[in-house]
Design an enzyme around this catalytic site. Structure first.
Site, PDB file in Angstrom:
ATOM      1  N   THR A 115     -49.310   7.568  10.393  1.00 46.51           N
ATOM      2  CA  THR A 115     -48.141   6.767  10.038  1.00 46.51           C
ATOM      3  C   THR A 115     -47.708   7.084   8.614  1.00 46.51           C
ATOM      4  OG1 THR A 115     -49.317   4.912   9.020  1.00 46.51           O
ATOM      5  CG2 THR A 115     -49.059   4.882  11.421  1.00 46.51           C
ATOM      6  N   ASP A 116     -46.478   6.726   8.293  1.00 41.09           N
ATOM      7  CA  ASP A 116     -46.083   6.681   6.897  1.00 41.09           C
ATOM      8  C   ASP A 116     -46.710   5.424   6.290  1.00 41.09           C
ATOM      9  OD1 ASP A 116     -44.867   7.328   4.500  1.00 41.09           O
ATOM     10  OD2 ASP A 116     -42.917   7.717   5.404  1.00 41.09           O
ATOM     11  N   CYS A 117     -46.732   5.380   4.971  1.00 47.35           N
ATOM     12  CA  CYS A 117     -47.426   4.299   4.276  1.00 47.35           C
ATOM     13  C   CYS A 117     -46.791   2.943   4.594  1.00 47.35           C
ATOM     14  CB  CYS A 117     -47.391   4.561   2.777  1.00 47.35           C
ATOM     15  SG  CYS A 117     -48.260   3.327   1.808  1.00 47.35           S
ATOM     16  N   ALA A 143     -46.148   1.607   7.482  1.00 47.03           N
ATOM     17  CA  ALA A 143     -45.249   1.573   8.638  1.00 47.03           C
ATOM     18  C   ALA A 143     -45.691   0.560   9.690  1.00 47.03           C
ATOM     19  CB  ALA A 143     -45.137   2.963   9.262  1.00 47.03           C
TER      20      ALA A 143
END
Length: 766
Positions: free
Chosen positions: A292-294, A296
């Site tokens: 994931t992005d940070c 998310a």
């Protein structure tokens, strides 16, 4: 049989290790924590935190993000940061503790930011991807990625969070600088080069890192160009445009994909099984892992509101196809409970864990977990890499205007040059976002570059900043006009800034000297989270240009920025305009090379530059039904996609086909001759476009389908040939499958999207 036996297959080792793991240890492999928080520095001493030691000993950390990241977010500065040698030693200490004090000794995967160079102290800062794409040189970009991989892996980093494959629909978006521009074909070609460069021929080599494709998907198509905003798009268009670069990179062997923050048609990408499982794994055969992005997953509860609590969000993400969480908050706190409560079954968890373990085996981390500090000190920021950064900057700069051959300037004679503007001598303003703190000596500004060229006559170079990027103060105008009045030509360096506040303070507008204050002024008007409602210059920059133009002297404008600038007044009144984007640490030398004719401009635009923000969207590959004009203006950009001038002139011969028709499963070739008619050697980027004239699905009036950058001596002629087959002629149909339909196609070749010659190709059924 043992998972530590390197003679066994990766699959056998993974299966054995997985059988030995507890639920806590399995979840731990899916957790990535912030790496800069696991150690403390006291002078020359590096100590691991007690919190890290406890988590590592329990096997609750699979990966660390940004151990070496240095910027205001991490609060790591030049003074407190780690040198290349110290960085490798610190990562070794972290890795050693994890492997020697945990039950199973599983190595940590270290992930680092490397958008245009490793975001660590001492690493080479290359131009931003928008600039690298503007070079239209895949071999050069692959070399840049190899250098980045070498610098990163030499310190122990094994994964990078690049390339950014988002296709830009609205350049007001602050992250435009991180992309390759508005075209999916070009982005696909750059993506393949990035994967080859970053991952090399084998992942366990000491100069290879995992490429992470981001942001999956549609992140560059958000409403209003606002970061992480909703995306409104049909599946067919999603597959044909936004997913195309990702598919190309997956086919090239990319081993990691990062989910996007945004939703598409109401479904958050981080919990979308269609994207993460059906498309990515089942249709494309992706065999890596998804991260994931940070933060998310948090957004599913607090933002998207598709989950009622953190445990539900963690389960939804893992079940959709996420394998690792950047920041680790939700998986670490809630994933075990989700398994025990039946929200996630053990088979699904095991598959995610297996993907992480396989990658660690492929990287050779079990056999060679440690970096070589001596090698890190020797290779990071090497002369070879600095020279490569200069070449990359040189090829990515685009000459937009050159009235009456205002450029190149003369290095000889007594004429004085006034270097004016907020970006003339600001090191951070030319580096772009995702950049670590830099010592002043490492960055060559435009002023530095011009002084370097005229070192034999330093009195010829005058300087005044004039104004800041965003501030409305005009107190520097008087000094700037007075300085320019003493010169024979003005080089005005304007643009934007993606510089986060590194504590360098601001500048005295009269002298250009640094001034440190308690509340440093921020000029940041671009970068992640900095979206704009306009594309005009910020602050009073245009007013400064207007005041200088009143002097009646030759005016050369250099833009240093991360997104297109729409300033019709400057387009009309400047004698020459150079678009340098953020050219990296060697940008000043590259700009000077071009200003004085030591090199010939060869950059070409990868984004269309509108006349005004009201024209958006203005990308070149719109549909034929886009309309004729607005009441106030037409639909044509100020500078079209693929455009760029040279100091020489190229002449195209007649376009020809090897055959006038082909079957849908066949191929033909298109050939054109190009001659350098000028007196200077130069590079030309020959571009191939195609239009499907009648089709069951409406098609763009023009689509890039090939390009070739060639170098020609004066008077030299070369033939350029493009192969045309189903890959160039197909489109995504209603069934979401690639198809080639019978009929006529316009095959177009030329120097840019608005200047092509065409020939008809007829396609028959297979």
């Amino acid at each position: 049989m043992s998972y530590k036996d390197a003679s066994l297959s990766i699959e056998a080792r993974t299966e054995h290790l997985l059988r030995l793991m507890t639920l806590e240890e399995k979840v731990g492999q899916l957790v990535q924590l912030f790496g800069w928080k696991v150690y403390e520095r006291n002078g020359s001493e590096i100590r691991l935190t007690e919190a890290f030691k406890e988590e590592a000993a329990r096997g609750r950390i699979g990966s660390l993000y940004g151990v070496l990241r240095a910027d205001p977010w991490t609060e790591v500065t030049l003074e407190t940061g780690l040198s290349p040698r110290e960085g490798a030693e610190t990562i070794n200490a972290i890795q050693r503790y994890a492997m020697e004090h945990s039950r199973l000794g599983i190595p940590i995967l270290f992930g680092e930011e490397c958008s245009h160079g490793h975001m660590a102290i001492g690493a080479t800062v290359f131009p931003v991807p928008l600039s690298l794409a503007s070079a239209w040189n895949l071999e050069l970009y692959e070399r840049v990625c190899r250098a980045i991989a070498l610098e990163t892996r030499s310190q122990g980093g094994a994964a990078t969070y690049s390339p950014v494959l988002d296709v830009v629909r609205d350049p007001r978006w602050g992250r435009t600088e991180e992309t390759y521009g508005e075209d999916p074909y070009l982005a696909s070609a750059m993506a393949e080069a990035a994967v080859r460069g970053l991952q090399g021929s084998r992942l366990d080599a000491d100069d290879s890192v995992i490429a992470t494709l981001k942001h999956f998907a549609g992140y560059g198509s958000s409403e209003g160009g606002r970061n992480s905003a909703p995306v409104h798009m049909g599946l067919r268009e999603l597959h044909e445009v936004d997913l195309k670069p990702f598919r190309a990179a997956v086919r090239a062997g990319a081993k990691s994909v990062m989910t996007a923050y945004n939703e598409i048609d109401g479904v958050p990408c981080t919990s979308d099984p269609y994207l993460l499982t059906d498309v990515l794994r089942k249709q494309w055969g992706f065999d890596g892992f998804v991260i994931t992005d940070c933060g998310a997953i948090n957004m599913l509860v607090w933002g998207h509101d598709t989950a009622s609590n953190p445990e539900e969000a963690a389960a939804a993400s893992l079940n959709a196809g996420v394998d690792m969480e950047m920041s680790g908050d939700m998986f670490r706190a809630h994933l075990e409970h989700a398994v025990l409560n039946g929200r996630v079954d053990m088979e699904t968890l095991d598959e995610a864990v297996s993907r992480i373990l396989r990658i660690k085996f492929e990287l050779g981390l079990f056999e060679r977990p440690y970096a070589d500090p001596e090698r890190a000190a020797r290779t990071i920021g090497s002369r070879e890499h600095i020279a490569l950064a200069r070449q990359a900057a040189l090829e990515g700069i685009v000459l937009l205007k050159n009235k009456d051959r205002a450029l190149p300037l003369s290095k000889h004679g007594a004429g004085k040059i006034a270097v004016i503007g907020p970006n003339a001598d600001n090191i951070y303003n030319q580096l772009g976002d995702y950049t670590s703190p830099q010592p002043r000596r490492s960055v060559v500004t435009v002023l530095d570059g011009i002084r370097n060229r005229l070192s034999h006559a330093p009195e010829r170079v005058l300087y005044a900043p004039g104004c800041r990027i965003k501030d409305d103060s005009r107190e520097g105008f008087e000094t700037a006009v007075e300085t320019a009045g003493k010169a024979d030509v003005i080089v005005l360096v304007l643009g934007g800034s993606s510089a986060r506040d590194f504590g360098e303070g601001t500048i005295d507008l009269r002298t250009g000297a640094s001034v440190v204050t308690d509340s440093p002024h921020s000029d940041m008007d671009c970068g992640e989270g900095i979206d704009r409602s306009t594309l005009g210059l910020s602050g009073v920059q245009r007013e400064l240009a207007e005041e200088l133009a009143k002097l009646g002297k030759p005016l050369v404008v250099v833009y240093i920025n991360g997104r297109p600038v729409a300033e019709p007044w400057i387009d009309e009144h400047a004698d020459a305009v150079l678009e340098a984007w953020y050219p990296g640490q060697e940008g000043g030398n590259a700009v000077a090379d071009l200003l004085f004719g030591d090199a010939n401009p060869s950059g070409r635009l990868t984004v269309s530059i509108p006349k005004s923000v009201g024209q958006l969207p203005v990308r070149y590959n719109g549909k034929r039904t886009v309309g004729k004009r607005y009441l106030e203006t037409d639909m044509q950009p100020a500078y079209p996609f693929g455009y760029g001038l040279s100091y020489t002139e190229f002449e195209y011969g007649a376009l020809s086909l090897s055959a006038p028709e082909m079957t849908a499963d066949g191929s033909v070739s298109a050939t054109v001759s190009v001659t350098n008619k000028g007196e200077r050697a130069g590079a030309e980027t020959v571009q191939l476009y195609i239009w499907d004239k009648v089709s069951s699905i409406t098609r763009p009036a023009k689509e890039l389908k090939g390009f070739s950058k060639i170098f020609l001596e004066p008077g030299e002629t070369r033939e350029v040939t493009f192969d045309i087959d189903a890959e160039q002629l197909s489109f995504v149909g209603r069934d979401l499958e690639e198809t080639v339909e019978e009929g006529d196609f316009d095959i177009m070749v030329g120097p840019h999207s608005a200047d092509v010659q065409s020939i008809i190709l007829r396609v028959r059924g297979a």
